[in-house]
Design a protein around this motif. Structure first.
Motif, PDB file in Angstrom:
ATOM      1  N   MET A 185       7.395  63.702 -41.703  1.00 11.51           N
ATOM      2  CA  MET A 185       5.977  63.536 -41.373  1.00 11.51           C
ATOM      3  C   MET A 185       5.107  63.629 -42.628  1.00 11.51           C
ATOM      4  SD  MET A 185       5.873  65.447 -37.694  1.00 11.51           S
ATOM      5  CE  MET A 185       4.198  65.021 -37.286  1.00 11.51           C
ATOM      6  N   SER A 186       5.498  64.466 -43.595  1.00 13.99           N
ATOM      7  CA  SER A 186       4.719  64.563 -44.831  1.00 13.99           C
ATOM      8  C   SER A 186       4.810  63.277 -45.649  1.00 13.99           C
ATOM      9  CB  SER A 186       5.166  65.765 -45.667  1.00 13.99           C
ATOM     10  OG  SER A 186       6.424  65.519 -46.256  1.00 13.99           O
ATOM     11  N   LEU A 187       5.850  62.479 -45.402  1.00  9.13           N
ATOM     12  CA  LEU A 187       5.987  61.180 -46.059  1.00  9.13           C
ATOM     13  C   LEU A 187       5.247  60.069 -45.312  1.00  9.13           C
ATOM     14  CD1 LEU A 187       9.765  61.315 -46.990  1.00  9.13           C
ATOM     15  CD2 LEU A 187       7.833  61.322 -48.583  1.00  9.13           C
ATOM     16  N   GLY A 188       4.639  60.427 -44.197  1.00  8.85           N
ATOM     17  CA  GLY A 188       3.895  59.430 -43.424  1.00  8.85           C
ATOM     18  C   GLY A 188       4.741  58.734 -42.383  1.00  8.85           C
ATOM     19  N   ILE A 189       5.944  59.245 -42.136  1.00  5.38           N
ATOM     20  CA  ILE A 189       6.820  58.666 -41.122  1.00  5.38           C
ATOM     21  C   ILE A 189       6.603  59.450 -39.835  1.00  5.38           C
ATOM     22  CG2 ILE A 189       9.206  58.099 -40.536  1.00  5.38           C
ATOM     23  CD1 ILE A 189       9.808  58.254 -43.571  1.00  5.38           C
TER      24      ILE A 189
END
Length: 96
Positions: free
Chosen positions: A44-48
């Motif tokens: 989620m921190s990678l935008g996934i």
């Protein structure tokens, strides 16, 4: 803000226009569940984002006549987290 190698691949001219999804399947003990939660936070921190259960994708095709098809969306990233210490969890992966 996206960071790291993958994050750099998702950004073009400072604009993020990629909608990547993930699915995590956890088999094993509660330590595996905790590891999966950590991996989920990193994704989620990678935008996934997590793939919703009933999410679909619409595709258009055809040069002269527009054809629209809707199908179940598949995740871009699949994480299968299991415990190699316990044989039962490992065998469950092979039968999955």
């Amino acid at each position: 803000n996206l960071a790291g190698v993958l994050g750099g691949a998702l950004v073009e001219d400072g604009v993020v226009d990629v909608d990547l999804t993930y699915k995590i399947e956890t088999m094993g003990c509660q330590m595996n569940q905790a590891d999966s939660e950590r991996m989920e936070g990193q994704l989620m921190s990678l935008g996934i984002r997590p793939l919703l259960e009933d999410e679909t994708v619409t595709k258009s095709s055809g040069l002269f006549e527009e054809t629209v098809k809707e199908s179940k969306r598949k995740p871009d990233v699949i994480v299968l987290n299991t415990c190699s210490i316990r044989d039962h969890a490992e065998q469950k992966v092979y039968s999955y």
